[in-house]
Design an enzyme around this catalytic site. Sequence first.
Site, PDB file in Angstrom:
ATOM      1  N   GLU A  35       0.818  -0.990   0.028  1.00  0.00           N
ATOM      2  CA  GLU A  35       0.150  -0.139  -0.149  1.00  0.00           C
ATOM      3  C   GLU A  35       1.073   1.240  -0.129  1.00  0.00           C
ATOM      4  OE1 GLU A  35      -3.000  -0.147   3.321  1.00  0.00           O
ATOM      5  OE2 GLU A  35      -3.411   1.988   2.636  1.00  0.00           O
ATOM      6  N   ARG A 262       5.367 -13.082   9.171  1.00  0.00           N
ATOM      7  CA  ARG A 262       5.847 -11.745   9.165  1.00  0.00           C
ATOM      8  C   ARG A 262       7.381 -11.689   9.679  1.00  0.00           C
ATOM      9  NH1 ARG A 262       3.284  -7.405   9.651  1.00  0.00           N
ATOM     10  NH2 ARG A 262       4.468  -6.004  10.785  1.00  0.00           N
ATOM     11  N   LYS A 272       4.681   0.627   9.865  1.00  0.00           N
ATOM     12  CA  LYS A 272       4.757   1.906   8.997  1.00  0.00           C
ATOM     13  C   LYS A 272       4.471   3.018   9.846  1.00  0.00           C
ATOM     14  CE  LYS A 272       3.392  -0.014   4.753  1.00  0.00           C
ATOM     15  NZ  LYS A 272       2.316   0.164   3.667  1.00  0.00           N
TER      16      LYS A 272
HETATM   17  P1  ATP Z   1      -0.303  -1.857   6.660  1.00  0.00           P
HETATM   18  O1  ATP Z   1      -0.442  -1.856   8.062  1.00  0.00           O
HETATM   19  O2  ATP Z   1      -0.300  -0.343   6.375  1.00  0.00           O
HETATM   20  O3  ATP Z   1      -1.186  -2.558   5.858  1.00  0.00           O
HETATM   21  P2  ATP Z   1       1.942  -3.536   5.961  1.00  0.00           P
HETATM   22  O4  ATP Z   1       3.108  -3.297   6.538  1.00  0.00           O
HETATM   23  O5  ATP Z   1       1.149  -4.453   6.081  1.00  0.00           O
HETATM   24  O6  ATP Z   1       1.281  -2.241   6.555  1.00  0.00           O
HETATM   25  P3  ATP Z   1       1.792  -3.330   3.110  1.00  0.00           P
HETATM   26  O7  ATP Z   1       2.153  -2.239   2.107  1.00  0.00           O
HETATM   27  O8  ATP Z   1       0.093  -3.580   2.933  1.00  0.00           O
HETATM   28  O9  ATP Z   1       2.251  -2.875   4.564  1.00  0.00           O
HETATM   29  O10 ATP Z   1       2.467  -4.556   2.746  1.00  0.00           O
HETATM   30  C1  ATP Z   1       2.919  -5.075   1.431  1.00  0.00           C
HETATM   31  C2  ATP Z   1       3.327  -6.634   1.606  1.00  0.00           C
HETATM   32  O11 ATP Z   1       4.487  -6.808   2.520  1.00  0.00           O
HETATM   33  C3  ATP Z   1       2.079  -7.472   2.162  1.00  0.00           C
HETATM   34  O12 ATP Z   1       2.197  -8.532   1.315  1.00  0.00           O
HETATM   35  C4  ATP Z   1       2.678  -7.754   3.287  1.00  0.00           C
HETATM   36  O13 ATP Z   1       2.182  -8.956   3.982  1.00  0.00           O
HETATM   37  C5  ATP Z   1       4.255  -7.679   3.507  1.00  0.00           C
HETATM   38  N1  ATP Z   1       4.642  -7.445   4.727  1.00  0.00           N
HETATM   39  C6  ATP Z   1       4.492  -6.259   5.509  1.00  0.00           C
HETATM   40  N2  ATP Z   1       5.247  -6.225   6.564  1.00  0.00           N
HETATM   41  C7  ATP Z   1       6.010  -7.314   6.539  1.00  0.00           C
HETATM   42  C8  ATP Z   1       6.849  -8.116   7.427  1.00  0.00           C
HETATM   43  N3  ATP Z   1       7.246  -7.380   8.376  1.00  0.00           N
HETATM   44  N4  ATP Z   1       7.476  -9.449   7.276  1.00  0.00           N
HETATM   45  C9  ATP Z   1       6.977  -9.931   5.964  1.00  0.00           C
HETATM   46  N5  ATP Z   1       6.158  -9.316   5.151  1.00  0.00           N
HETATM   47  C10 ATP Z   1       5.544  -7.982   5.379  1.00  0.00           C
HETATM   48 MG    MG Z   2      -0.910  -4.483   4.696  1.00  0.00          MG
END
Ligand code: ATP
Ligand code: MG
Length: 773
Positions: A35, A262, A272
């Site tokens: 996102e 994660r 974030k």
């Molecule tokens: P938000 O809370 O804004 O959704 P987010 O960290 O999930 O934050 P995204 O932009 O939705 O952010 O994440 C993009 C991709 O990265 C998603 O597929 C998510 O699963 C993956 N991702 C995010 N954080 C992690 C993490 N700590 N470890 C592994 N994958 C991650």
């Molecule tokens: Mg997300």
Amino acid sequence: MSEPTRRSNFLTDIIDADLAAKKNGGKVVTRFPPEPNGYLHVGHAKSIILNFGTALQFEGRCHLRFDDTNPATEETEYVESIKRDVRWLGFEWGERLFHASDFFEKMYQCAIRLVKDGKAFVDSQGVDAIREQRGDFGKPGRNSPFRDRTVAENLALLEKMRRGEFKDGECVLRAKIDMAHPNVLLRDPLLYRIRHAHHYRTGDQWPIYPMYDFAHPLEDAFEGVTHSFCTLEFESNREMYDWVLDNLGPWETRPRQYEFARLELGYTIVSKRKLLQLVTEKHVEGWDDPRMPTIAGLRRRGVTPEALRDFAELIGVAKNNSVVDIGKFEFAIRNDLENRAPKGLAVLNPLKVTVTNWPAEKFDEIELAWWPGEPARAGTRKVPFGRQLLIEQEDFSETPPKDWKRLAPGREVRLIGGYVIKCDEVVKGSDGQVVELRCSYDPDSRGGDPADKRKVPGSLNWVEATRSVPVTVRLYDRLFMAEQPEAGGNFLENLNPDSLTLAPGARVEPGLAQIEPETRWQFIRQGYFFSDPKLSRPGAPVFNRIIRLKDTWAAKAAPAPTPEVRRDKKPKEDKPAAAPKKGRTEHRNELRASSPELAQRYTRYQQELGLAPDDADLLTGDLSLAKYFDAAVATQASPKSVARWLTNELLGLVKDEGFADLKLDGAGFGRFVALVDSGKVSPAAAKTLLAKLVEQGGEAEALAGQLGLEKVTDSSAIVAAVEKVLTAQAAEAARYRAGEKKLFGVFVGAVMKELQGTADAALVRKVITEKLG
Ligand code: ATP
Ligand code: MG
């Protein structure tokens, strides 16, 4: 682009099985769906490497998709930074760039279809009322009073929503599933909400925006994704993912969602929202501050994409959440830099040395290799030596402790690549501080290759005082002091006040002053440094410390920096300087191919000791390490535990000295592991204990007793600590009792802290549960 290496994990097993069953027409399509509401961090790096890496491995493709369904928080700046970061990591999406917003019309048509099929309805209640009716786990929800609207009525209302004729929050579109569904997420979930907001791509075209659970499966299906990887928090959303796809379609390829753990990293925040807070409240200098765990920050710190990929490979893909030891990350960073950073001389905190038997106007120009000990790697420079020199203040002690190998009155040291000097006289300022050492040099000892073959215990980094060049050096350290910065409640309280310090007197040899921006160097005995891409100027580099040569956090009492030359190091095989870095495994494979001693161990460790191939590989890349491991296992400690402690902890602690020379020998290490396995010290306390053992030697059990690190299993001590914490945090305890269950972890953290990490965590949990129950 990186070579697709053959990795295997539970996700690749699934793909293998799908391919064998000829599913999806033999295609493998993944996607990375950020996102665009912030900069990517190390957790995203893991997801990128997983998604793009897996696609490469199966010769499939990976899409970059901006999941831009939330107009309020998304910005073009983030889109650009995300593209830059993915490319920097070594991946390319080519034509496959998508935006969820490209599909808004198609999604809307799907919503209309659900309404027409009687599977969705417009609810004119506010979200609070809807939430209140939803029930809870084990407690069914209640139907909305608007649930039985006719198809025609729903259609008219949805179209009215689409035309922007309702205000924000006036109504929503909901799926019509089952308000008693055991999975709460399927109790008539929201599909669309009204948001009169400007979208960075679609402008004011859309007053309604789809919810994640509706949009995500559709995006995957529209793009032809086959395997949709997401993090474990989305496990219970999978049922909704499937509901959406099963009630729409048919699909040419039907995507499936799979969840992985994660990445959570010790001493690091990967949220974030919190990273944004660090930036907006100016706790750091921006998204690319070298202390930030963002990809932009790591890049500016000097970490390489290869190190990030090595790290991802090292930790693998897990099915259960856990906090990864930051030592593993730092190990991957050091391991990568070791082979790419030439070694030069710098002094960060200078102390003046006058060489009394060297003529005032005379200079020697000593030719030194950038890769000492690696004759096959080309490149030398001249280093000036003269009467006025500088060494590190911390390398001199007037009253040296036992074992001191550095300079002291009447003692000799070797100046690396230069001469042996002896301290004859100590000059002090009016305040009693040492301001200068008067030393004499040994003319036979030039270039570290003395004619008389004398053994001198210590070797120091140094520079000539007048011809060295002052530079700005920014010493970066971990941004947080606590392994779990969020555990105590307010993560800001755990910011490390010393995460950035300057070295105002720092000087480098002339050869290090002329370097290009964005290049990596080892300052011998000090660490790895990167010339900052933004701040460096021609002839005036600004150096960021990427990382110290070894982990000083484990033993905060900062032991002496160790000499830069690993005494056990074997000469490396011939390798032209410009050759790309070989994979570490590949390197170890070559070593084993030429060493039967290592090759036999590699097989034996797996077949007789039951070690994982990775561990066996790591342990047999160096004979002194393998022998150390053997000695530890000979004490009857569990080979797997020994391997785990060795690779996870010990390697990080002793990176720059030889295993043969460690104060803690292999047998002592084995006894340490056995002690930990017996449960007498907790894993947290064990880390402290190990650091101490490495620093000062000794017996694990005795030292644990001395340091008070034995596990508290005496429940009265735990009960007392729990009571103390719950009294101090009475307000939180009340909130917990009122249903805020996630506070439990906070109490556990506080009690463990109270007991200095020595308590049995299971027992602590039990006592807290009792007290709160
Ligand atoms: P938000 O809370 O804004 O959704 P987010 O960290 O999930 O934050 P995204 O932009 O939705 O952010 O994440 C993009 C991709 O990265 C998603 O597929 C998510 O699963 C993956 N991702 C995010 N954080 C992690 C993490 N700590 N470890 C592994 N994958 C991650
Ligand atoms: Mg997300």
